[in-house]
Design a protein around this motif. Structure first.
Motif, PDB file in Angstrom:
ATOM      1  N   ASN A 153       0.927  -1.123  -0.031  1.00  0.00           N
ATOM      2  CA  ASN A 153       0.046  -0.008   0.081  1.00  0.00           C
ATOM      3  C   ASN A 153       0.885   1.171   0.156  1.00  0.00           C
ATOM      4  O   ASN A 153       1.847   1.212   0.620  1.00  0.00           O
ATOM      5  CB  ASN A 153      -0.921  -0.131   1.304  1.00  0.00           C
ATOM      6  N   SER A 154       0.592   2.262  -0.860  1.00  0.00           N
ATOM      7  CA  SER A 154       1.527   3.426  -0.757  1.00  0.00           C
ATOM      8  C   SER A 154       1.730   4.216   0.316  1.00  0.00           C
ATOM      9  O   SER A 154       2.636   4.957   0.579  1.00  0.00           O
ATOM     10  CB  SER A 154       0.912   4.365  -2.023  1.00  0.00           C
ATOM     11  N   GLU A 155       0.926   3.986   1.248  1.00  0.00           N
ATOM     12  CA  GLU A 155       1.135   4.435   2.794  1.00  0.00           C
ATOM     13  C   GLU A 155       2.202   3.641   3.473  1.00  0.00           C
ATOM     14  O   GLU A 155       2.683   4.176   4.372  1.00  0.00           O
ATOM     15  CB  GLU A 155      -0.266   4.499   3.604  1.00  0.00           C
ATOM     16  N   GLU A 156       2.498   2.408   2.979  1.00  0.00           N
ATOM     17  CA  GLU A 156       3.575   1.825   3.844  1.00  0.00           C
ATOM     18  C   GLU A 156       4.945   1.805   3.319  1.00  0.00           C
ATOM     19  O   GLU A 156       5.629   1.367   4.217  1.00  0.00           O
ATOM     20  CB  GLU A 156       3.141   0.076   3.798  1.00  0.00           C
ATOM     21  N   VAL A 157       4.971   1.992   2.169  1.00  0.00           N
ATOM     22  CA  VAL A 157       6.599   1.914   1.369  1.00  0.00           C
ATOM     23  C   VAL A 157       6.983   3.115   0.614  1.00  0.00           C
ATOM     24  O   VAL A 157       6.017   3.881   0.159  1.00  0.00           O
ATOM     25  CB  VAL A 157       6.488   0.908   0.834  1.00  0.00           C
ATOM     26  N   LEU A 158       8.072   3.333   0.560  1.00  0.00           N
ATOM     27  CA  LEU A 158       8.703   4.527  -0.346  1.00  0.00           C
ATOM     28  C   LEU A 158       9.610   3.629  -1.442  1.00  0.00           C
ATOM     29  O   LEU A 158      10.163   2.428  -1.209  1.00  0.00           O
ATOM     30  CB  LEU A 158       9.722   5.152   0.700  1.00  0.00           C
ATOM     31  N   LEU A 195      15.046   8.788  -3.763  1.00  0.00           N
ATOM     32  CA  LEU A 195      13.705   8.866  -3.712  1.00  0.00           C
ATOM     33  C   LEU A 195      12.899   9.429  -4.626  1.00  0.00           C
ATOM     34  O   LEU A 195      13.122  10.658  -5.289  1.00  0.00           O
ATOM     35  CB  LEU A 195      13.256   9.709  -2.276  1.00  0.00           C
ATOM     36  N   VAL A 196      11.785   8.851  -5.148  1.00  0.00           N
ATOM     37  CA  VAL A 196      11.090   9.453  -6.215  1.00  0.00           C
ATOM     38  C   VAL A 196       9.519   9.280  -5.997  1.00  0.00           C
ATOM     39  O   VAL A 196       8.997   8.490  -5.164  1.00  0.00           O
ATOM     40  CB  VAL A 196      11.197   8.607  -7.511  1.00  0.00           C
ATOM     41  N   SER A 197       8.870  10.300  -6.599  1.00  0.00           N
ATOM     42  CA  SER A 197       7.224  10.213  -6.486  1.00  0.00           C
ATOM     43  C   SER A 197       6.656   9.035  -7.174  1.00  0.00           C
ATOM     44  O   SER A 197       7.280   8.395  -7.959  1.00  0.00           O
ATOM     45  CB  SER A 197       6.628  11.538  -6.901  1.00  0.00           C
ATOM     46  N   LEU A 198       5.388   8.605  -6.746  1.00  0.00           N
ATOM     47  CA  LEU A 198       5.014   7.479  -7.385  1.00  0.00           C
ATOM     48  C   LEU A 198       4.430   7.404  -8.911  1.00  0.00           C
ATOM     49  O   LEU A 198       4.110   6.277  -9.544  1.00  0.00           O
ATOM     50  CB  LEU A 198       3.952   6.907  -6.342  1.00  0.00           C
ATOM     51  N   ASP A 199       4.451   8.579  -9.504  1.00  0.00           N
ATOM     52  CA  ASP A 199       3.902   8.509 -10.842  1.00  0.00           C
ATOM     53  C   ASP A 199       5.234   8.620 -11.642  1.00  0.00           C
ATOM     54  O   ASP A 199       5.184   8.455 -12.961  1.00  0.00           O
ATOM     55  CB  ASP A 199       3.476   9.963 -11.386  1.00  0.00           C
ATOM     56  N   GLU A 200       6.393   8.407 -11.022  1.00  0.00           N
ATOM     57  CA  GLU A 200       7.899   8.163 -11.749  1.00  0.00           C
ATOM     58  C   GLU A 200       7.685   6.911 -12.467  1.00  0.00           C
ATOM     59  O   GLU A 200       7.573   6.032 -12.193  1.00  0.00           O
ATOM     60  CB  GLU A 200       8.845   8.336 -10.846  1.00  0.00           C
ATOM     61  N   ILE A 259      11.409   0.667   0.603  1.00  0.00           N
ATOM     62  CA  ILE A 259      11.612   0.710   2.104  1.00  0.00           C
ATOM     63  C   ILE A 259      10.314   0.645   2.808  1.00  0.00           C
ATOM     64  O   ILE A 259       9.481   1.576   2.344  1.00  0.00           O
ATOM     65  CB  ILE A 259      12.302   2.164   2.351  1.00  0.00           C
ATOM     66  N   SER A 260      10.418   0.086   3.809  1.00  0.00           N
ATOM     67  CA  SER A 260       9.084  -0.019   4.714  1.00  0.00           C
ATOM     68  C   SER A 260       8.873   1.240   5.651  1.00  0.00           C
ATOM     69  O   SER A 260       9.927   1.593   6.298  1.00  0.00           O
ATOM     70  CB  SER A 260       9.045  -1.237   5.386  1.00  0.00           C
TER      71      SER A 260
END
Ligand code: SF4
Ligand SMILES: [Zn+2]
Ligand SMILES: [Zn+2]
Lengths: 289, 64
Positions: free
Chosen positions: B30-35, B42-47, B58-59
């Motif tokens: 879940n996007s709240e749980e990991v990077l 570190l990248v944003s999730l639309d990358e 990373i948890s």
């Protein structure tokens, strides 16, 4: 995706910020919470309760950056393969940032290490939490406030957990700060509106190098359940966690906690019953007569 | 794509092209749980992530 404030690439989605603007956002959010909820006065002497995890380290760092008069207090419960590493880290961190660190141990203060207490089948977290809270209060008498690293996720989880368990008394006690009560140092939570994810990112970007060891007794399955459900809700409907807190704060009864308090005849700490919870457990464990 | 899942200390390799969001979904997080860390950043999730990238997950969740 670009930062919503500049042309740099965003490193986080919502809010979409670049590194520089994200760091600023975190510091500003803490600052605004302190101001809006009147958490600190400039003259306050603050004790930050530190575990050595990302939340308390971020809090300590930000309060120091904001030039508050801060010191750190860590509790050494006596947990093998966990506490030694975090304490070593805390010592390095506080030395580097010129912050006074005080360490109080269960072994010396309570009479036994948590590892030993647990060996005889006692519930680790209940005992650990009771002793920790008691020591925290006992050793912060000469401070104006205790600051803890509780974040938006912790607090939204706590609201739901207490609702699900119908623990009205605990429900009333949450929020960015506790009420002023005789014998208790007031507790404040400057990270109240920052998500766990945001604090994690902050601590990575700042290269805090927080150790990732976990307490071997950490097995609160009810909290884990609430956390997972809440994370699911948050991805489906972003802002859910924050809304829970805002609604909670709105509904929170203005009525002051009128609980009559007395003081424990054995240790002098405030308590609601004849003797305090900490002394009651120590008695059952045979640590005091 | 090489993916290192930090929490489980697990290295996996598979064919994947898509966004961070899609990768997280594929790995059942879940996007709240990991990077998502792409080639050390570190990248944003639309990358967009490609097969040439080295990814670290990373948890966020931890105890205490
Ligand atoms: S997980 Fe439980 S035993 Fe471990 S530090 Fe937290 S409260 Fe104490
Ligand atoms: Zn920017
Ligand atoms: Zn007592």
């Amino acid at each position: 995706m670009n930062c919503k404030l500049c042309t740099q690439k965003a490193i986080i989605d919502s809010p979409s910020y670049c590194k520089k603007h994200f760091l600023k956002y975190v510091e500003q959010t803490a600052k605004q919470t302190i101001k809006k909820y009147d958490l600190l006065k400039r003259s306050d002497k603050v004790c930050v309760a530190v575990s050595g995890g990302k939340d308390s380290i971020t809090l300590l760092y930000i309060l120091k950056q904001l030039k508050y008069d801060v010191e750190a207090l860590a509790i050494d419960e006596g947990i093998k393969n966990y506490r030694d590493e975090t304490l070593a880290f805390l010592k390095r961190f506080c030395k580097k940032h010129k912050i006074k660190l005080i360490i109080k141990s269960f072994e010396k203060e309570v009479g036994k290490r948590l590892d030993k207490i647990v060996k005889t089948g006692n519930p680790a977290c209940t005992i650990c939490g009771t002793f920790r809270r008691s020591l925290l209060n006992k050793y912060t008498k000469n401070y104006d406030k205790i600051a803890t690293g509780h974040n938006l996720d912790d607090e939204a989880q706590a609201v739901l957990m207490n609702l699900l368990k119908a623990q009205k008394s605990l429900y009333d006690r949450q929020g960015p700060k506790t009420g002023k009560r005789k014998g208790f140092t007031q507790k404040i939570k400057p990270l109240y509106f920052l998500k766990e994810k945001e604090i994690m990112i902050y601590s990575i970007l700042m290269n805090f190098d927080v150790p990732f060891t976990e307490c071997p007794y950490a097995k609160d399955s009810f909290r884990a359940y609430v956390r997972d459900e809440l994370n699911l809700l948050e991805t489906q409907k972003p802002g859910t966690k924050k809304n829970i807190l805002l609604k909670y704060l709105k509904n929170k009864s203005a009525e002051k906690n009128k609980l009559e308090l007395s003081f424990c005849p054995l240790c002098g700490e405030p308590c609601a019953e004849e003797i305090c919870n900490s002394c009651r457990i120590r008695k059952t464990l045979g640590l005091i007569a | 794509m090489k993916v290192f899942i930090e929490k489980q200390n697990k290295k996996v390799k598979f064919v994947f092209e898509g966004t961070g969001t899609a990768l997280i979904k594929k790995l059942k997080y879940n996007s709240e749980e990991v990077l998502v860390i792409k080639n050390g950043e570190l990248v944003s999730l639309d990358e967009k992530l490609t097969n040439k990238d080295t990814i670290k997950i990373i948890s966020i969740i931890s105890g205490g």
